[in-house]
Design a protein around this motif. Sequence first.
Motif, PDB file in Angstrom:
ATOM      1  N   MET A  80     -56.213  39.670 -28.496  1.00  0.00           N
ATOM      2  CA  MET A  80     -55.255  40.436 -27.700  1.00  0.00           C
ATOM      3  C   MET A  80     -53.862  40.216 -28.271  1.00  0.00           C
ATOM      4  O   MET A  80     -53.537  39.108 -28.712  1.00  0.00           O
ATOM      5  CB  MET A  80     -55.313  39.999 -26.234  1.00  0.00           C
ATOM      6  N   ASN A  81     -53.047  41.256 -28.257  1.00  0.00           N
ATOM      7  CA  ASN A  81     -51.699  41.149 -28.807  1.00  0.00           C
ATOM      8  C   ASN A  81     -50.738  41.995 -27.976  1.00  0.00           C
ATOM      9  O   ASN A  81     -51.056  43.138 -27.624  1.00  0.00           O
ATOM     10  CB  ASN A  81     -51.675  41.616 -30.267  1.00  0.00           C
ATOM     11  N   ILE A  82     -49.584  41.410 -27.648  1.00  0.00           N
ATOM     12  CA  ILE A  82     -48.505  42.152 -27.004  1.00  0.00           C
ATOM     13  C   ILE A  82     -47.382  42.262 -28.022  1.00  0.00           C
ATOM     14  O   ILE A  82     -46.792  41.258 -28.437  1.00  0.00           O
ATOM     15  CB  ILE A  82     -48.021  41.459 -25.712  1.00  0.00           C
ATOM     16  N   VAL A  83     -47.076  43.475 -28.430  1.00  0.00           N
ATOM     17  CA  VAL A  83     -46.154  43.721 -29.538  1.00  0.00           C
ATOM     18  C   VAL A  83     -44.713  43.454 -29.094  1.00  0.00           C
ATOM     19  O   VAL A  83     -44.296  43.829 -27.993  1.00  0.00           O
ATOM     20  CB  VAL A  83     -46.296  45.167 -30.043  1.00  0.00           C
ATOM     21  N   GLY A  84     -43.961  42.807 -29.976  1.00  0.00           N
ATOM     22  CA  GLY A  84     -42.533  42.626 -29.738  1.00  0.00           C
ATOM     23  C   GLY A  84     -42.147  41.343 -29.040  1.00  0.00           C
ATOM     24  O   GLY A  84     -40.980  41.152 -28.702  1.00  0.00           O
ATOM     25  N   PRO A 100     -61.679  48.857 -30.518  1.00  0.00           N
ATOM     26  CA  PRO A 100     -60.255  48.660 -30.247  1.00  0.00           C
ATOM     27  C   PRO A 100     -59.845  49.337 -28.941  1.00  0.00           C
ATOM     28  O   PRO A 100     -60.473  50.288 -28.482  1.00  0.00           O
ATOM     29  CB  PRO A 100     -59.581  49.338 -31.440  1.00  0.00           C
ATOM     30  N   ALA A 101     -58.783  48.823 -28.340  1.00  0.00           N
ATOM     31  CA  ALA A 101     -58.205  49.432 -27.146  1.00  0.00           C
ATOM     32  C   ALA A 101     -56.714  49.134 -27.137  1.00  0.00           C
ATOM     33  O   ALA A 101     -56.276  48.087 -27.631  1.00  0.00           O
ATOM     34  CB  ALA A 101     -58.870  48.900 -25.877  1.00  0.00           C
ATOM     35  N   SER A 102     -55.947  50.050 -26.604  1.00  0.00           N
ATOM     36  CA  SER A 102     -54.500  49.825 -26.503  1.00  0.00           C
ATOM     37  C   SER A 102     -53.964  50.518 -25.265  1.00  0.00           C
ATOM     38  O   SER A 102     -54.577  51.450 -24.736  1.00  0.00           O
ATOM     39  CB  SER A 102     -53.772  50.335 -27.750  1.00  0.00           C
ATOM     40  N   GLY A 103     -52.832  50.049 -24.810  1.00  0.00           N
ATOM     41  CA  GLY A 103     -52.221  50.623 -23.622  1.00  0.00           C
ATOM     42  C   GLY A 103     -50.839  50.049 -23.415  1.00  0.00           C
ATOM     43  O   GLY A 103     -50.142  49.673 -24.363  1.00  0.00           O
ATOM     44  N   THR A 105     -56.013  45.336 -27.896  1.00  0.00           N
ATOM     45  CA  THR A 105     -57.123  44.390 -27.973  1.00  0.00           C
ATOM     46  C   THR A 105     -58.124  44.868 -29.014  1.00  0.00           C
ATOM     47  O   THR A 105     -58.210  46.070 -29.314  1.00  0.00           O
ATOM     48  CB  THR A 105     -57.850  44.248 -26.620  1.00  0.00           C
ATOM     49  N   MET A 106     -58.855  43.911 -29.560  1.00  0.00           N
ATOM     50  CA  MET A 106     -59.945  44.214 -30.487  1.00  0.00           C
ATOM     51  C   MET A 106     -61.130  43.340 -30.098  1.00  0.00           C
ATOM     52  O   MET A 106     -61.029  42.114 -30.086  1.00  0.00           O
ATOM     53  CB  MET A 106     -59.532  43.945 -31.932  1.00  0.00           C
ATOM     54  N   THR A 107     -62.232  43.987 -29.742  1.00  0.00           N
ATOM     55  CA  THR A 107     -63.424  43.273 -29.310  1.00  0.00           C
ATOM     56  C   THR A 107     -64.530  43.474 -30.344  1.00  0.00           C
ATOM     57  O   THR A 107     -64.816  44.613 -30.740  1.00  0.00           O
ATOM     58  CB  THR A 107     -63.899  43.768 -27.938  1.00  0.00           C
ATOM     59  N   PHE A 108     -65.140  42.363 -30.766  1.00  0.00           N
ATOM     60  CA  PHE A 108     -66.204  42.403 -31.770  1.00  0.00           C
ATOM     61  C   PHE A 108     -67.549  42.143 -31.087  1.00  0.00           C
ATOM     62  O   PHE A 108     -67.667  41.216 -30.278  1.00  0.00           O
ATOM     63  CB  PHE A 108     -65.959  41.356 -32.859  1.00  0.00           C
ATOM     64  N   TYR A 109     -68.525  42.967 -31.439  1.00  0.00           N
ATOM     65  CA  TYR A 109     -69.872  42.847 -30.876  1.00  0.00           C
ATOM     66  C   TYR A 109     -70.897  42.719 -32.002  1.00  0.00           C
ATOM     67  O   TYR A 109     -70.733  43.311 -33.075  1.00  0.00           O
ATOM     68  CB  TYR A 109     -70.226  44.071 -30.045  1.00  0.00           C
TER      69      TYR A 109
END
Length: 353
Positions: free
Chosen positions: A158-162, A100-103, A62-66
């Motif tokens: 938000m993005n789910i790869v693949g 940014p955040a990923s998991g 995810t990428m959140t803009f503030y």
Amino acid sequence: MRLLLILFTFSLIFACSGQKQTLQLNKPLAPEPDGKYDSEFPIQPTAPHLNRFARSIKLISTMTFYKAYQFRFEDYITESDLKKPGIQKLSTTEYIYQRPASGTATLLSQNDRELIFLTCNHIVNHPDTIITYYSKKENSREKSPFVHSMSVKIKETMNIVGIQHASQPVLLAFEEKTDLAIIGVKLSRIPPAPLPVLNVPFGKAAQLEWGTFIYFLSYPLGKLMLSHSLVSQPNRDSAHNFLFNSSLTRGISGGIVLALRDGVPNFEIVGIVSALGAQTQYFLKPDLNRVSWMFDTYQPYTGDIYIDQQVGNNSGVIFAVSAENIVNFLKKNKRRIEEQGFEFPTKFIRVVR
């Protein structure tokens, strides 16, 4: 004396030159089934099963803009003042930044073009407003009632790869207490073959013991990794959450935790990785928009300086949310999932009795 030496030497040669002995090692026997989770390393091959499970595990980012507004201490802006119209005009500085955040996300179900994933809330759900405060005194950690900055969320992706032909993922349900979230994705076309849903029943984390052997699949640093560990502090609370040890770092949140009951192929989902015992370090960094990657480190830097933080897994302690929590969370949000146009994955939620 010479005769004794010859006899002694002859005796040594004779003693060491007997017929070769062949040591036969028996294959280890599988432990007797006892209906409990295994605490020993499996002796049967696990690779075919783990390879199949790995295809259900996806990287989610995810990428959140503030947009941030900074205020002077002398203006004595309080949190209640932020609700007043035009309060942004009192700010001394305005700027936009991103977080940014990923998991890790696990594919729980597929219904034609609808996909449902399980992940952690803190990866995909970020606050609409972030407020920081001035401290009461210089070099004090105690905050004052006066606002230093206010950040307002202006965009989130938000993005789910693949996953091919996928729409923008949707946050269908979340719960801060358990740190669980359900993500829905709709495909523009039905895939020619079913996607690899994690077809593993939910187990009972309440039945885990000290030393229960577990596997977990996750995306530390954006790379799919399989690891194993031993359970510590089973049933550490009334919700049957537990701990285990790992040196893996950021990105493992949302990783699925599996245990074996009476050997292969009896895998069960016993939990999901929620957090790691990390330490945060703060450091100064230059304005990366103005500094090229070939910046001369031998020359003084005269541009803007920013504070940043780095989180590291220095303790090795991993927190896991129990399978019971996951199942309860899914059942509680059945209506919410269906109201947003997704079929609840009833047939994929199998719970071991």
